[in-house]
Design a protein around this motif. Structure first.
Motif, PDB file in Angstrom:
ATOM      1  N   ASP A 131       0.455   2.056  -9.993  1.00  0.00           N
ATOM      2  CA  ASP A 131       0.449   2.133  -8.634  1.00  0.00           C
ATOM      3  C   ASP A 131      -0.099   3.189  -8.172  1.00  0.00           C
ATOM      4  OD1 ASP A 131       1.111   1.972  -5.876  1.00  0.00           O
ATOM      5  OD2 ASP A 131       3.287   1.691  -6.127  1.00  0.00           O
ATOM      6  N   THR A 132      -1.280   3.432  -7.256  1.00  0.00           N
ATOM      7  CA  THR A 132      -1.917   4.275  -6.874  1.00  0.00           C
ATOM      8  C   THR A 132      -1.401   5.062  -5.603  1.00  0.00           C
ATOM      9  OG1 THR A 132      -4.244   4.867  -6.251  1.00  0.00           O
ATOM     10  CG2 THR A 132      -3.411   2.966  -5.279  1.00  0.00           C
ATOM     11  N   PHE A 133      -0.341   4.482  -5.092  1.00  0.00           N
ATOM     12  CA  PHE A 133       0.008   5.209  -3.833  1.00  0.00           C
ATOM     13  C   PHE A 133       1.068   6.147  -4.043  1.00  0.00           C
ATOM     14  CE2 PHE A 133      -1.798   0.930  -2.642  1.00  0.00           C
ATOM     15  CZ  PHE A 133      -2.608   1.259  -1.513  1.00  0.00           C
ATOM     16  N   SER A 134       1.199   7.186  -3.216  1.00  0.00           N
ATOM     17  CA  SER A 134       2.093   8.034  -3.245  1.00  0.00           C
ATOM     18  C   SER A 134       2.324   8.565  -1.613  1.00  0.00           C
ATOM     19  CB  SER A 134       1.439   9.499  -3.693  1.00  0.00           C
ATOM     20  OG  SER A 134       0.031   9.743  -3.151  1.00  0.00           O
ATOM     21  N   LEU A 135       3.445   9.419  -1.639  1.00  0.00           N
ATOM     22  CA  LEU A 135       3.833   9.906  -0.361  1.00  0.00           C
ATOM     23  C   LEU A 135       3.852  11.657  -0.452  1.00  0.00           C
ATOM     24  CD1 LEU A 135       6.974   7.530   0.219  1.00  0.00           C
ATOM     25  CD2 LEU A 135       4.929   7.765   1.642  1.00  0.00           C
ATOM     26  N   ALA A 136       2.990  12.159   0.694  1.00  0.00           N
ATOM     27  CA  ALA A 136       2.985  13.538   0.751  1.00  0.00           C
ATOM     28  C   ALA A 136       3.859  14.145   1.703  1.00  0.00           C
ATOM     29  CB  ALA A 136       1.332  13.768   1.173  1.00  0.00           C
ATOM     30  N   PHE A 137       4.403  15.299   1.161  1.00  0.00           N
ATOM     31  CA  PHE A 137       5.300  16.015   2.189  1.00  0.00           C
ATOM     32  C   PHE A 137       5.008  17.628   2.193  1.00  0.00           C
ATOM     33  CE2 PHE A 137       7.615  12.667  -0.439  1.00  0.00           C
ATOM     34  CZ  PHE A 137       8.521  12.243   0.600  1.00  0.00           C
ATOM     35  N   ASP A 166       5.941  -0.443   3.041  1.00  0.00           N
ATOM     36  CA  ASP A 166       7.317  -1.186   2.963  1.00  0.00           C
ATOM     37  C   ASP A 166       7.662  -1.658   1.588  1.00  0.00           C
ATOM     38  OD1 ASP A 166       8.031  -0.948   5.595  1.00  0.00           O
ATOM     39  OD2 ASP A 166       7.515  -2.906   6.319  1.00  0.00           O
ATOM     40  N   PRO A 167       6.891  -2.367   0.882  1.00  0.00           N
ATOM     41  CA  PRO A 167       7.199  -2.643  -0.600  1.00  0.00           C
ATOM     42  C   PRO A 167       7.364  -1.594  -1.598  1.00  0.00           C
ATOM     43  CG  PRO A 167       5.185  -3.990   0.198  1.00  0.00           C
ATOM     44  CD  PRO A 167       5.668  -2.815   1.193  1.00  0.00           C
ATOM     45  N   LEU A 168       6.594  -0.493  -1.243  1.00  0.00           N
ATOM     46  CA  LEU A 168       6.983   0.727  -2.199  1.00  0.00           C
ATOM     47  C   LEU A 168       8.171   1.229  -1.941  1.00  0.00           C
ATOM     48  CD1 LEU A 168       4.254   3.416  -2.864  1.00  0.00           C
ATOM     49  CD2 LEU A 168       6.826   3.844  -2.105  1.00  0.00           C
ATOM     50  N   LEU A 169       8.806   1.251  -0.698  1.00  0.00           N
ATOM     51  CA  LEU A 169      10.122   1.915  -0.297  1.00  0.00           C
ATOM     52  C   LEU A 169      11.146   0.852  -0.799  1.00  0.00           C
ATOM     53  CD1 LEU A 169       9.479   3.462   3.104  1.00  0.00           C
ATOM     54  CD2 LEU A 169       9.435   4.496   1.152  1.00  0.00           C
ATOM     55  N   ALA A 170      10.957  -0.449  -0.587  1.00  0.00           N
ATOM     56  CA  ALA A 170      11.983  -1.410  -0.674  1.00  0.00           C
ATOM     57  C   ALA A 170      12.252  -1.419  -2.311  1.00  0.00           C
ATOM     58  CB  ALA A 170      11.659  -2.740  -0.032  1.00  0.00           C
ATOM     59  N   LEU A 222       4.827  10.608  -6.495  1.00  0.00           N
ATOM     60  CA  LEU A 222       3.776   9.818  -7.086  1.00  0.00           C
ATOM     61  C   LEU A 222       3.976   8.570  -7.536  1.00  0.00           C
ATOM     62  CD1 LEU A 222       2.189  12.819  -9.254  1.00  0.00           C
ATOM     63  CD2 LEU A 222       1.465  11.918  -6.760  1.00  0.00           C
ATOM     64  N   GLY A 223       3.367   7.542  -6.917  1.00  0.00           N
ATOM     65  CA  GLY A 223       3.510   6.074  -7.547  1.00  0.00           C
ATOM     66  C   GLY A 223       3.386   5.791  -8.923  1.00  0.00           C
ATOM     67  N   LYS A 225       3.833   7.739 -11.324  1.00  0.00           N
ATOM     68  CA  LYS A 225       4.825   7.949 -12.230  1.00  0.00           C
ATOM     69  C   LYS A 225       6.108   7.384 -11.951  1.00  0.00           C
ATOM     70  CE  LYS A 225       3.026  12.752 -13.142  1.00  0.00           C
ATOM     71  NZ  LYS A 225       3.474  14.188 -12.910  1.00  0.00           N
ATOM     72  N   ASN A 226       6.368   6.872 -10.847  1.00  0.00           N
ATOM     73  CA  ASN A 226       7.646   6.402 -10.230  1.00  0.00           C
ATOM     74  C   ASN A 226       7.648   5.033  -9.932  1.00  0.00           C
ATOM     75  OD1 ASN A 226       9.083   9.153 -10.483  1.00  0.00           O
ATOM     76  ND2 ASN A 226       7.633   9.643  -8.743  1.00  0.00           N
ATOM     77  N   SER A 227       6.555   4.410  -9.700  1.00  0.00           N
ATOM     78  CA  SER A 227       6.689   2.906  -9.202  1.00  0.00           C
ATOM     79  C   SER A 227       6.400   1.965 -10.254  1.00  0.00           C
ATOM     80  CB  SER A 227       5.586   2.839  -8.035  1.00  0.00           C
ATOM     81  OG  SER A 227       5.562   1.473  -7.508  1.00  0.00           O
ATOM     82  N   LYS A 228       7.065   1.070 -10.304  1.00  0.00           N
ATOM     83  CA  LYS A 228       6.612  -0.212 -11.167  1.00  0.00           C
ATOM     84  C   LYS A 228       5.754  -1.177 -10.550  1.00  0.00           C
ATOM     85  CE  LYS A 228      10.788  -0.039 -13.602  1.00  0.00           C
ATOM     86  NZ  LYS A 228      12.089  -0.583 -14.221  1.00  0.00           N
ATOM     87  N   LEU A 229       5.341  -0.951  -9.250  1.00  0.00           N
ATOM     88  CA  LEU A 229       4.432  -1.749  -8.587  1.00  0.00           C
ATOM     89  C   LEU A 229       2.863  -1.858  -9.158  1.00  0.00           C
ATOM     90  CD1 LEU A 229       5.575  -1.555  -4.962  1.00  0.00           C
ATOM     91  CD2 LEU A 229       6.058  -3.479  -6.449  1.00  0.00           C
ATOM     92  N   PRO A 230       2.095  -2.900  -8.941  1.00  0.00           N
ATOM     93  CA  PRO A 230       0.710  -2.406  -9.269  1.00  0.00           C
ATOM     94  C   PRO A 230      -0.184  -1.896  -8.222  1.00  0.00           C
ATOM     95  CG  PRO A 230       1.100  -4.847  -8.622  1.00  0.00           C
ATOM     96  CD  PRO A 230       2.341  -4.244  -8.598  1.00  0.00           C
ATOM     97  N   ALA A 231      -1.384  -1.596  -8.519  1.00  0.00           N
ATOM     98  CA  ALA A 231      -2.299  -1.207  -7.316  1.00  0.00           C
ATOM     99  C   ALA A 231      -3.050  -2.380  -6.798  1.00  0.00           C
ATOM    100  CB  ALA A 231      -3.032  -0.094  -7.922  1.00  0.00           C
ATOM    101  N   ASN A 232      -4.137  -2.048  -6.141  1.00  0.00           N
ATOM    102  CA  ASN A 232      -5.017  -3.072  -5.382  1.00  0.00           C
ATOM    103  C   ASN A 232      -5.573  -3.910  -6.222  1.00  0.00           C
ATOM    104  OD1 ASN A 232      -4.585  -0.827  -3.518  1.00  0.00           O
ATOM    105  ND2 ASN A 232      -6.141  -1.466  -2.479  1.00  0.00           N
ATOM    106  N   THR A 233      -5.949  -5.304  -5.832  1.00  0.00           N
ATOM    107  CA  THR A 233      -6.756  -6.258  -6.740  1.00  0.00           C
ATOM    108  C   THR A 233      -8.038  -6.693  -5.707  1.00  0.00           C
ATOM    109  OG1 THR A 233      -6.417  -8.415  -7.662  1.00  0.00           O
ATOM    110  CG2 THR A 233      -5.080  -8.114  -5.493  1.00  0.00           C
TER     111      THR A 233
END
Length: 327
Positions: A131-137, A166-170, A222-223, A225-233
């Motif tokens: 997963d390439t996506f992340s959330l910045a704070f 939404d999917p990342l958070l869910a 960081l997705g 490191k922490n997300s099990k979702l894939p990235a873009n296709t």
């Protein structure tokens, strides 16, 4: 979520304002945007194969496999084109669906949006193993538990990016109905976060390095490191896969991308240079050090852990040989 702000990004060349507004409006785009004659024209063999970005710009390092492959001649005699598209993240599927582009690069959420809205698209090449996506704070306000974002506000560059978050958070157990989204504008949503607006902002690998170059210093969830979702296709029209000539073209085209990915893995600095040659302003703004950092972040996403991906033994041996050569 509605988008009350006009989209300021330019449409790809040859698109009328009327068509552009039809495509970027919320909901399903119908064939009337092009007209029947336009769709018939696209049924012929590709005159120029157009890939459309989901970001609203090409002046990034994210597409280094393409520019590396183009410079090295990996596409052969294929007539290829890259277009930035609007910053509306769903445009990358809408344009492919109606035949104004031939391949899009949606996130899992945006691809799901396309399928749910009846777009007959198929994934043909999965760029990201992670997963390439992340959330910045803002500094001192980060969290490792995204449930802390319930009741908070997340800033987006485009309203359409809600389909990414939404999917990342869910997947992290967050009640997405308790999260508020604000469209803070492209490309200013990171600056808005630094300026005290919202509680977090969507980001992704590669962009983190670009934000550092702009003096935007954040903490990140960081997705990768922490997300099990894939990235873009990469997605194309399903009908194109039923055409033998187009399918053969796609196989050759995607082979070029795959070779560009390997090129960047073996020589990331040369891949940076291939991108910088296309975009001198990007080169000036980032420089070689942050440019290489950006590509290394993305290689981590695209390649994943090759030892766990079930590929042929030769792939593992190649990876080990490359690591040995760098020592």
């Amino acid at each position: 979520m509605t988008n009350d702000n006009p989209i300021h990004s330019s449409a790809p060349a040859g698109i009328s304002r009327r068509y552009f507004l039809q495509v970027t409006a919320a909901g399903l785009v119908t064939a009337t945007a092009l007209g029947a004659s336009g769709l018939r024209a696209r049924a012929a063999a590709y005159e120029k194969f157009t890939w459309i970005s989901p970001r609203g710009t090409l002046e990034v390092l994210d597409d280094y496999p393409y520019w590396s492959a183009k410079k090295a001649g990996y596409f052969g005699d294929l007539n290829t084109d890259m277009q930035p598209g609007p910053s509306d993240g769903t445009a990358t599927v809408k344009f492919v669906d109606v035949g104004q582009a031939d391949m899009g690069f949606p996130s899992p959420g945006v691809f799901s949006f396309a399928i749910q809205n009846g777009m007959k698209l198929k994934s043909v090449f999965h760029m990201g193993a992670r997963d390439t996506f992340s959330l910045a704070f803002r500094k001192g306000q980060g969290t490792n538990n995204l449930k802390d974002l319930e009741g908070k506000t997340i800033l987006l560059g485009s309203a359409a990016w809600q389909a990414i978050v939404d999917p990342l958070l869910a997947a992290q157990g967050v009640d997405i109905k308790k999260v508020k989204y604000v469209e803070a504008g492209w490309p200013t949503w990171g600056t808005a976060l630094a300026g005290g607006q919202g509680d977090a902002a969507l980001s992704w690998e590669g962009l983190r390095a670009e934000w550092i170059a702009k003096g935007l210093d954040f903490e990140y969830w960081l997705g990768v490191k922490n997300s099990k979702l894939p990235a873009n296709t990469f997605v194309v029209r399903a009908a194109d896969l039923e055409d033998a000539d187009k399918k053969a073209f796609l196989e050759k085209y995607l082979r070029g991308w795959a070779m560009g990915l390997e090129f960047g893995y073996q020589n990331p600095r040369a891949a940076v240079e291939a991108v910088f040659e296309q975009f001198p302003t990007l080169a000036k703004n980032l420089g070689p050090e942050l440019g290489t950092t950006s590509i290394l972040q993305q290689i981590n996403v695209f390649r994943g852990d090759m030892d766990k991906r079930g590929g042929r033994a030769s792939s593992t041996r190649s990876s080990r040989s490359a690591r040995s050569a760098r020592r």
